[in-house]
Design a protein around this motif. Structure first.
Motif, PDB file in Angstrom:
ATOM      1  N   PHE A  31       0.832  -1.212   0.000  1.00  0.00           N
ATOM      2  CA  PHE A  31       0.000   0.000   0.000  1.00  0.00           C
ATOM      3  C   PHE A  31       0.860   1.253   0.000  1.00  0.00           C
ATOM      4  O   PHE A  31       0.551   2.229  -0.687  1.00  0.00           O
ATOM      5  CB  PHE A  31      -0.977   0.004   1.180  1.00  0.00           C
ATOM      6  N   GLN A  32       1.957   1.235   0.726  1.00  0.00           N
ATOM      7  CA  GLN A  32       2.861   2.385   0.731  1.00  0.00           C
ATOM      8  C   GLN A  32       3.401   2.641  -0.679  1.00  0.00           C
ATOM      9  O   GLN A  32       3.539   3.791  -1.102  1.00  0.00           O
ATOM     10  CB  GLN A  32       3.998   2.162   1.718  1.00  0.00           C
ATOM     11  N   GLY A  33       3.681   1.592  -1.429  1.00  0.00           N
ATOM     12  CA  GLY A  33       4.115   1.746  -2.810  1.00  0.00           C
ATOM     13  C   GLY A  33       3.044   2.410  -3.663  1.00  0.00           C
ATOM     14  O   GLY A  33       3.351   3.265  -4.503  1.00  0.00           O
ATOM     15  N   ARG A  34       1.791   2.034  -3.455  1.00  0.00           N
ATOM     16  CA  ARG A  34       0.676   2.676  -4.168  1.00  0.00           C
ATOM     17  C   ARG A  34       0.612   4.158  -3.843  1.00  0.00           C
ATOM     18  O   ARG A  34       0.422   4.997  -4.720  1.00  0.00           O
ATOM     19  CB  ARG A  34      -0.659   2.037  -3.761  1.00  0.00           C
ATOM     20  N   VAL A  35       0.758   4.505  -2.569  1.00  0.00           N
ATOM     21  CA  VAL A  35       0.682   5.901  -2.145  1.00  0.00           C
ATOM     22  C   VAL A  35       1.817   6.701  -2.784  1.00  0.00           C
ATOM     23  O   VAL A  35       1.585   7.790  -3.310  1.00  0.00           O
ATOM     24  CB  VAL A  35       0.728   6.010  -0.601  1.00  0.00           C
ATOM     25  N   GLY A  64       5.312  14.264  -5.055  1.00  0.00           N
ATOM     26  CA  GLY A  64       4.694  15.327  -4.262  1.00  0.00           C
ATOM     27  C   GLY A  64       4.470  14.863  -2.838  1.00  0.00           C
ATOM     28  O   GLY A  64       4.983  13.842  -2.402  1.00  0.00           O
ATOM     29  N   ALA A  65       3.683  15.630  -2.118  1.00  0.00           N
ATOM     30  CA  ALA A  65       3.358  15.273  -0.734  1.00  0.00           C
ATOM     31  C   ALA A  65       2.541  13.985  -0.717  1.00  0.00           C
ATOM     32  O   ALA A  65       1.644  13.797  -1.537  1.00  0.00           O
ATOM     33  CB  ALA A  65       2.573  16.400  -0.069  1.00  0.00           C
ATOM     34  N   LEU A  66       2.874  13.103   0.208  1.00  0.00           N
ATOM     35  CA  LEU A  66       2.151  11.839   0.307  1.00  0.00           C
ATOM     36  C   LEU A  66       0.787  12.062   0.946  1.00  0.00           C
ATOM     37  O   LEU A  66       0.692  12.631   2.034  1.00  0.00           O
ATOM     38  CB  LEU A  66       2.950  10.833   1.138  1.00  0.00           C
TER      39      LEU A  66
END
Length: 151
Positions: free
Chosen positions: A106-110, A117-119
């Motif tokens: 999921f972190q990779g998707r974000v 840019g900003a996460l």
């Protein structure tokens, strides 16, 4: 395939010292209740369209996988389509191989969505244990997550 509002990520084994089946069963019931109540809140406050049940709103591996489904494929599809991931942060959350993989996917998707840019805040940590019962520092992969408030 369902586009879930949230994916509930948690360590199945929240405390190595829990060896009694009743302890595991109690934890499972509490996690299931959390899933149901979170889904009910979303249903009551958001336009969820056709999604009107907890199982349609939030992916939860205790109820989100049908008999005959392949767990890895079903969970991976849910991770690819869920709007947010809700991580129940416990003493063992980041020691769990499966929880760590869910978090990393999921972190990779974000990161891909943010494209430098900003996460966006799409990973929502929920402290399942009191902060003093958690590891003193989150792993490097999660170190930038804000999970406490000054209050």
């Amino acid at each position: 395939m369902t586009d879930y509002w949230f994916f509930l990520s948690y360590a199945r084994r929240n405390d190595v010292s829990h060896t009694l089946a009743t302890d595991d069963d109690k934890t499972r019931k509490l996690v299931r209740r959390f899933h149901e109540e979170l889904a009910a809140e979303i249903i009551s406050r958001a336009n969820t369209g056709q999604a009107r049940t907890a199982e349609q709103v939030g992916f939860f591996d205790q109820v989100g996988i049908e008999p005959g489904d392949t767990w890895d494929v079903t969970a991976a599809d849910a991770l690819r389509t869920a709007r947010v991931v809700v991580c129940l942060v416990t003493r063992n959350y980041f020691n769990s191989r499966v929880s760590g993989q869910e978090f990393e996917v999921f972190q990779g998707r974000v990161r891909q969505h943010a494209a430098g840019g900003a996460l966006p805040p799409l990973i929502i940590p929920v402290l399942w244990h009191r902060p003093d019962k958690l590891p003193s520092a989150l792993p490097a992969a999660a170190a930038d997550l804000q999970y406490t408030y000054d209050e």
